[in-house]
Design an enzyme around this catalytic site. Structure first.
Site, short mmCIF file in Angstrom:
data_model
loop_
_atom_site.label_atom_id
_atom_site.label_comp_id
_atom_site.label_asym_id
_atom_site.label_seq_id
_atom_site.Cartn_x
_atom_site.Cartn_y
_atom_site.Cartn_z
N ARG A 66 54.73 -5.53 141.78
CA ARG A 66 55.83 -4.79 141.17
C ARG A 66 55.84 -4.98 139.64
NH1 ARG A 66 58.23 -6.01 146.23
NH2 ARG A 66 59.17 -4.18 147.22
N HIS A 102 64.48 -8.54 144.74
CA HIS A 102 63.86 -7.44 145.47
C HIS A 102 62.35 -7.41 145.21
CE1 HIS A 102 63.51 -3.62 147.50
NE2 HIS A 102 63.12 -2.99 146.42
N ASP A 122 65.29 -4.08 152.01
CA ASP A 122 65.03 -5.43 152.53
C ASP A 122 65.90 -5.71 153.75
OD1 ASP A 122 63.31 -5.81 150.32
OD2 ASP A 122 65.00 -6.45 149.08
#
Length: 341
Positions: A115, A205, A178
């Site tokens: 990410r 996250h 999630d």
């Protein structure tokens, strides 16, 4: 829940449902803007928000291809009026009067990317979009989907602060996927109906910052520590699982759109005064020493009404909480630093 609209097979049943629960006299007008509406998450998210009877106006914005998405979605016979806006020059119109802005804009993950690899591209996009939000709809709730959420939410906060328009109660990192994954994986191992399952997910996250609290899962199941460890790992690596399965052809777009639509629905219910709407979200928080943290949040007419305590944690979860803090802290600091460049 707007999902009830989807399961009605007959048109008459659907119409009676809408008339009974969502008559125009009882449901306020609500404009929802999706920024990045022509992308892999944006298109299915636009479809799901078009199906939500709480939405009266659906504004779809992207740098390209939005008129086509708006024309397609706009033919669906549900309440909301749909308009597509394309290009920087139309961003103001897309945002004006919005009650809720959802941001899935940016590039998706590809195999081998973390990410954080997305950071420089998506951080710049988020910075520009949030500057426009501060100018054209400063009182809207903002749902951040663009990754890395651990950093893009702090970026948004700093941009709003610079504009003198920051309200910590109105900025949310969407971590619902999630929760969705944790519920699905837990139900499979516990052999219980997934619709009855609830699992809080805290932290952040991305990877190890995602901490599902299976000790608080309902209904309770007597799962071994090995199974719980594996469930935790799978929840943390859920995004990577999809990226690898799609083999270079995309990331988690459909499940993310579903999760984004669920959280947006909860925000709209909160705005409309529905009591006891509680969802997990990544928000400004004093629950830990970190300035942003995902935990259960009560939603209301002002956005965040209350950030709820974490509740009792197992020893495994306590270890996980301490282990995630350094990475989450670093991601937050990276976002703040970027916003001030």
């Amino acid at each position: 829940m707007f999902r009830s609209v989807l399961v009605r097979s007959s048109s008459s049943a659907k119409q009676s449902l809408l008339r009974r629960n969502f008559s125009s006299s009882s449901v306020p007008e609500r404009k929802v803007a999706i920024l990045g509406a022509a992308g892999g998450i944006g298109q299915p998210l636009a479809l799901l928000m078009k199906l939500n009877p709480l939405v009266s106006s659906l504004s779809l914005y992207d740098i390209a291809n939005t008129p086509g998405v708006a024309a397609d979605v706009g033919h669906i016979n549900t309440r909301s009026h749909v308009v597509g806006y394309m290009g920087d020059e139309n961003l103001a119109k897309a945002l004006e009067g919005a009650d809720l802005v959802i941001i899935p804009a940016g590039v998706p993950r590809k195999p081998g990317m973390t990410r954080d690899d997305l950071f420089n591209i998506n951080a710049g996009i988020v910075k520009n979009l949030c500057s426009a939000i501060a100018k054209y709809c400063p009182h809207a709730l903002v749902n951040m989907i663009s990754n890395p959420v651990n950093s893009t939410v702090p970026i948004a906060a700093e941009i709003f602060k610079k504009a003198g328009m920051y309200d910590e109660k109105k900025l949310f990192g969407v971590t619902t996927l999630d929760v969705v994954r944790a519920k699905t994986f837990y139900a499979g191992k516990a052999n219980v109906p997934v619709a009855e399952v609830n699992v809080p997910v805290i932290g952040g996250h991305a990877g190890v910052t995602i901490l599902p609290l299976f000790s608080q899962a309902t209904p309770q199941a007597n799962l071994s520590s090995d199974v719980l460890t594996a469930l935790t790992k799978r929840t943390q690596d859920g995004g990577t699982e999809v990226v690898e399965a799609k083999a270079g052809k995309g990331s988690a777009t459909l499940s993310m759109a579903y999760a984004g639509a669920l959280f947006a629905d909860a925000c709209l219910k909160g705005l409309n005064g529905v009591p006891d709407v509680v969802e997990c979200s990544y928000v400004q928080s004093t629950i830990t020493e970190l300035p942003f943290f995902a935990s259960k949040v009560r939603l209301g007419k002002n956005g965040v009404e209350e950030v709820l305590d974490l509740g009792p944690l197992s020893d495994f979860e306590k270890e996980g909480l301490e282990a995630l803090k350094p990475e989450l802290k670093s991601s937050i600091e990276k976002g703040v630093k970027f916003a001030h460049q």
